[in-house]
Scaffold this motif. Structure first.
Motif, PDB file in Angstrom:
ATOM      1  N   ILE A  18       6.290   6.760  -1.544  1.00 16.10           N
ATOM      2  CA  ILE A  18       5.704   6.566  -0.270  1.00 16.10           C
ATOM      3  C   ILE A  18       6.998   5.929   0.644  1.00 16.10           C
ATOM      4  CG2 ILE A  18       4.157   4.915   0.790  1.00 16.10           C
ATOM      5  CD1 ILE A  18       2.255   5.755  -1.809  1.00 16.10           C
ATOM      6  N   THR A  19       7.535   4.873   0.161  1.00 14.79           N
ATOM      7  CA  THR A  19       8.491   4.181   1.214  1.00 14.79           C
ATOM      8  C   THR A  19       9.280   5.011   1.657  1.00 14.79           C
ATOM      9  OG1 THR A  19       7.976   1.949  -0.094  1.00 14.79           O
ATOM     10  CG2 THR A  19      10.076   2.141   1.203  1.00 14.79           C
ATOM     11  N   SER A  20       9.904   5.861   0.802  1.00 10.94           N
ATOM     12  CA  SER A  20      10.941   6.735   1.137  1.00 10.94           C
ATOM     13  C   SER A  20      10.418   7.900   2.186  1.00 10.94           C
ATOM     14  CB  SER A  20      11.529   7.780  -0.206  1.00 10.94           C
ATOM     15  OG  SER A  20      12.440   8.663   0.207  1.00 10.94           O
ATOM     16  N   ALA A  21       9.343   8.114   2.120  1.00 11.57           N
ATOM     17  CA  ALA A  21       8.443   9.134   2.931  1.00 11.57           C
ATOM     18  C   ALA A  21       8.380   8.522   4.271  1.00 11.57           C
ATOM     19  CB  ALA A  21       7.150   9.803   2.332  1.00 11.57           C
ATOM     20  N   VAL A  22       8.040   7.390   4.586  1.00  9.79           N
ATOM     21  CA  VAL A  22       7.845   6.672   5.580  1.00  9.79           C
ATOM     22  C   VAL A  22       9.118   6.464   6.426  1.00  9.79           C
ATOM     23  CG1 VAL A  22       6.958   4.669   6.876  1.00  9.79           C
ATOM     24  CG2 VAL A  22       5.879   5.607   5.049  1.00  9.79           C
ATOM     25  N   THR A  23      10.242   5.825   5.639  1.00 13.84           N
ATOM     26  CA  THR A  23      11.515   5.506   5.994  1.00 13.84           C
ATOM     27  C   THR A  23      12.326   6.747   6.505  1.00 13.84           C
ATOM     28  OG1 THR A  23      12.409   5.188   3.838  1.00 13.84           O
ATOM     29  CG2 THR A  23      11.715   3.127   5.022  1.00 13.84           C
ATOM     30  N   HIS A  24      12.034   7.954   5.801  1.00 13.68           N
ATOM     31  CA  HIS A  24      12.573   9.007   6.061  1.00 13.68           C
ATOM     32  C   HIS A  24      12.514   9.558   7.796  1.00 13.68           C
ATOM     33  CE1 HIS A  24      14.478  12.999   5.703  1.00 13.68           C
ATOM     34  NE2 HIS A  24      13.116  13.479   6.151  1.00 13.68           N
ATOM     35  N   ILE A  25      11.047   9.231   8.292  1.00 11.41           N
ATOM     36  CA  ILE A  25      10.812   9.437   9.501  1.00 11.41           C
ATOM     37  C   ILE A  25      11.164   8.077  10.362  1.00 11.41           C
ATOM     38  CG2 ILE A  25       9.282  11.359   9.094  1.00 11.41           C
ATOM     39  CD1 ILE A  25       7.047   9.320   9.747  1.00 11.41           C
ATOM     40  N   ASP A  26      11.459   7.093  10.009  1.00  9.43           N
ATOM     41  CA  ASP A  26      11.399   5.762  10.802  1.00  9.43           C
ATOM     42  C   ASP A  26      12.428   5.087   9.981  1.00  9.43           C
ATOM     43  OD1 ASP A  26      11.840   3.427  12.199  1.00  9.43           O
ATOM     44  OD2 ASP A  26       9.614   3.126  12.412  1.00  9.43           O
ATOM     45  N   ASP A  27      13.601   5.034   9.967  1.00  9.14           N
ATOM     46  CA  ASP A  27      14.460   4.148   9.081  1.00  9.14           C
ATOM     47  C   ASP A  27      14.473   2.455   9.187  1.00  9.14           C
ATOM     48  OD1 ASP A  27      15.937   4.093  11.541  1.00  9.14           O
ATOM     49  OD2 ASP A  27      17.649   4.779  10.424  1.00  9.14           O
ATOM     50  N   GLU A  28      13.746   2.193  10.383  1.00 11.94           N
ATOM     51  CA  GLU A  28      13.605   0.825  10.315  1.00 11.94           C
ATOM     52  C   GLU A  28      12.261   0.362  10.168  1.00 11.94           C
ATOM     53  OE1 GLU A  28      14.805  -0.666  14.296  1.00 11.94           O
ATOM     54  OE2 GLU A  28      16.756   0.748  14.216  1.00 11.94           O
ATOM     55  N   ALA A  29      11.313   1.180   9.575  1.00 14.25           N
ATOM     56  CA  ALA A  29      10.127   0.845   9.004  1.00 14.25           C
ATOM     57  C   ALA A  29      10.076  -0.041   7.900  1.00 14.25           C
ATOM     58  CB  ALA A  29       9.299   1.889   8.885  1.00 14.25           C
ATOM     59  N   VAL A  30       9.202  -1.113   8.223  1.00 15.71           N
ATOM     60  CA  VAL A  30       8.846  -1.944   6.819  1.00 15.71           C
ATOM     61  C   VAL A  30       7.724  -1.560   6.028  1.00 15.71           C
ATOM     62  CG1 VAL A  30       8.579  -4.410   6.186  1.00 15.71           C
ATOM     63  CG2 VAL A  30      10.197  -3.866   8.059  1.00 15.71           C
ATOM     64  N   VAL A  31       7.880  -1.170   5.068  1.00 14.76           N
ATOM     65  CA  VAL A  31       6.683  -0.712   4.219  1.00 14.76           C
ATOM     66  C   VAL A  31       6.636  -1.474   3.019  1.00 14.76           C
ATOM     67  CG1 VAL A  31       5.840   1.242   2.782  1.00 14.76           C
ATOM     68  CG2 VAL A  31       7.648   1.608   4.758  1.00 14.76           C
ATOM     69  N   GLU A  32       4.851  -1.969   2.845  1.00 14.53           N
ATOM     70  CA  GLU A  32       4.477  -2.755   1.789  1.00 14.53           C
ATOM     71  C   GLU A  32       3.391  -1.995   1.162  1.00 14.53           C
ATOM     72  OE1 GLU A  32       3.235  -6.607   3.419  1.00 14.53           O
ATOM     73  OE2 GLU A  32       4.889  -6.861   4.663  1.00 14.53           O
ATOM     74  N   VAL A  33       3.476  -2.102  -0.299  1.00 14.93           N
ATOM     75  CA  VAL A  33       2.424  -1.344  -1.176  1.00 14.93           C
ATOM     76  C   VAL A  33       2.266  -1.962  -1.849  1.00 14.93           C
ATOM     77  CG1 VAL A  33       2.073   0.811  -2.543  1.00 14.93           C
ATOM     78  CG2 VAL A  33       3.966   0.887  -0.718  1.00 14.93           C
ATOM     79  N   ASP A  34       0.729  -2.273  -1.848  1.00 18.44           N
ATOM     80  CA  ASP A  34      -0.242  -2.927  -2.909  1.00 18.44           C
ATOM     81  C   ASP A  34      -0.740  -2.042  -4.088  1.00 18.44           C
ATOM     82  OD1 ASP A  34      -1.883  -4.396  -4.512  1.00 18.44           O
ATOM     83  OD2 ASP A  34      -3.063  -5.101  -2.812  1.00 18.44           O
ATOM     84  N   VAL A  35      -0.017  -1.761  -4.995  1.00 22.31           N
ATOM     85  CA  VAL A  35      -0.464  -0.730  -6.098  1.00 22.31           C
ATOM     86  C   VAL A  35      -1.905  -1.089  -6.562  1.00 22.31           C
ATOM     87  CG1 VAL A  35       0.050   0.164  -8.177  1.00 22.31           C
ATOM     88  CG2 VAL A  35       1.948  -0.356  -6.761  1.00 22.31           C
ATOM     89  N   ALA A  36      -2.120  -2.338  -7.010  1.00 24.21           N
ATOM     90  CA  ALA A  36      -3.372  -2.654  -7.400  1.00 24.21           C
ATOM     91  C   ALA A  36      -4.565  -2.243  -6.402  1.00 24.21           C
ATOM     92  CB  ALA A  36      -3.656  -3.973  -7.881  1.00 24.21           C
ATOM     93  N   GLY A  37      -4.259  -2.527  -5.020  1.00 22.67           N
ATOM     94  CA  GLY A  37      -5.459  -2.727  -4.131  1.00 22.67           C
ATOM     95  C   GLY A  37      -5.465  -1.217  -3.377  1.00 22.67           C
ATOM     96  N   GLY A  38      -4.386  -0.326  -3.600  1.00 22.95           N
ATOM     97  CA  GLY A  38      -4.070   1.093  -2.948  1.00 22.95           C
ATOM     98  C   GLY A  38      -3.831   0.829  -1.522  1.00 22.95           C
ATOM     99  N   LEU A  39      -3.390  -0.314  -1.002  1.00 27.39           N
ATOM    100  CA  LEU A  39      -3.231  -0.235   0.248  1.00 27.39           C
ATOM    101  C   LEU A  39      -1.559  -0.290   0.607  1.00 27.39           C
ATOM    102  CD1 LEU A  39      -4.401  -1.463   2.979  1.00 27.39           C
ATOM    103  CD2 LEU A  39      -3.765  -3.777   2.196  1.00 27.39           C
ATOM    104  N   VAL A  40      -1.303   0.369   1.820  1.00 27.69           N
ATOM    105  CA  VAL A  40       0.055   0.642   2.264  1.00 27.69           C
ATOM    106  C   VAL A  40       0.016   0.129   3.643  1.00 27.69           C
ATOM    107  CG1 VAL A  40       1.691   2.200   2.979  1.00 27.69           C
ATOM    108  CG2 VAL A  40       0.424   2.671   1.007  1.00 27.69           C
ATOM    109  N   ARG A  41       0.997  -0.964   3.828  1.00 26.27           N
ATOM    110  CA  ARG A  41       1.106  -1.538   5.131  1.00 26.27           C
ATOM    111  C   ARG A  41       2.519  -1.236   5.718  1.00 26.27           C
ATOM    112  NH1 ARG A  41       0.054  -7.641   5.349  1.00 26.27           N
ATOM    113  NH2 ARG A  41      -0.688  -7.046   7.701  1.00 26.27           N
ATOM    114  N   VAL A  42       2.506  -0.648   6.813  1.00 28.72           N
ATOM    115  CA  VAL A  42       3.529  -0.313   7.640  1.00 28.72           C
ATOM    116  C   VAL A  42       3.942  -0.861   8.842  1.00 28.72           C
ATOM    117  CG1 VAL A  42       4.892   1.884   8.598  1.00 28.72           C
ATOM    118  CG2 VAL A  42       3.399   1.985   6.422  1.00 28.72           C
TER     119      VAL A  42
END
Length: 70
Positions: A18-42
């Motif tokens: 997921i992090t790679s997919a987002v940073t592929h389209i915006d290399d300055e994006a900050v991606v946080e993934v909460d595995v347990a909660g199923g939440l992605v913050r960008v």
């Protein structure tokens, strides 16, 4: 900051994919993934629909209405 409820996140490999997919389209994006909660913050200048599309293209389902800025 955009929040997405994402189904199917279960491990570190999912986080990297997921992090790679987002940073592929915006290399300055900050991606946080909460595995347990199923939440992605960008933190990105991209529109929510662009981020959502990247996550879905990576093979994950994003809940309807996700992407609200906070």
């Amino acid at each position: 900051m955009h929040n997405f409820n994402v189904q199917g996140i279960g491990c570190g490999a999912c986080v990297r994919k997921i992090t790679s997919a987002v940073t592929h389209i915006d290399d300055e994006a900050v991606v946080e993934v909460d595995v347990a909660g199923g939440l992605v913050r960008v933190d990105s200048e991209l529109e929510p629909h662009e981020i959502r599309h990247a996550i879905e293209d990576a093979g994950y389902a994003v809940a309807a209405g996700a992407g609200a800025a906070q």
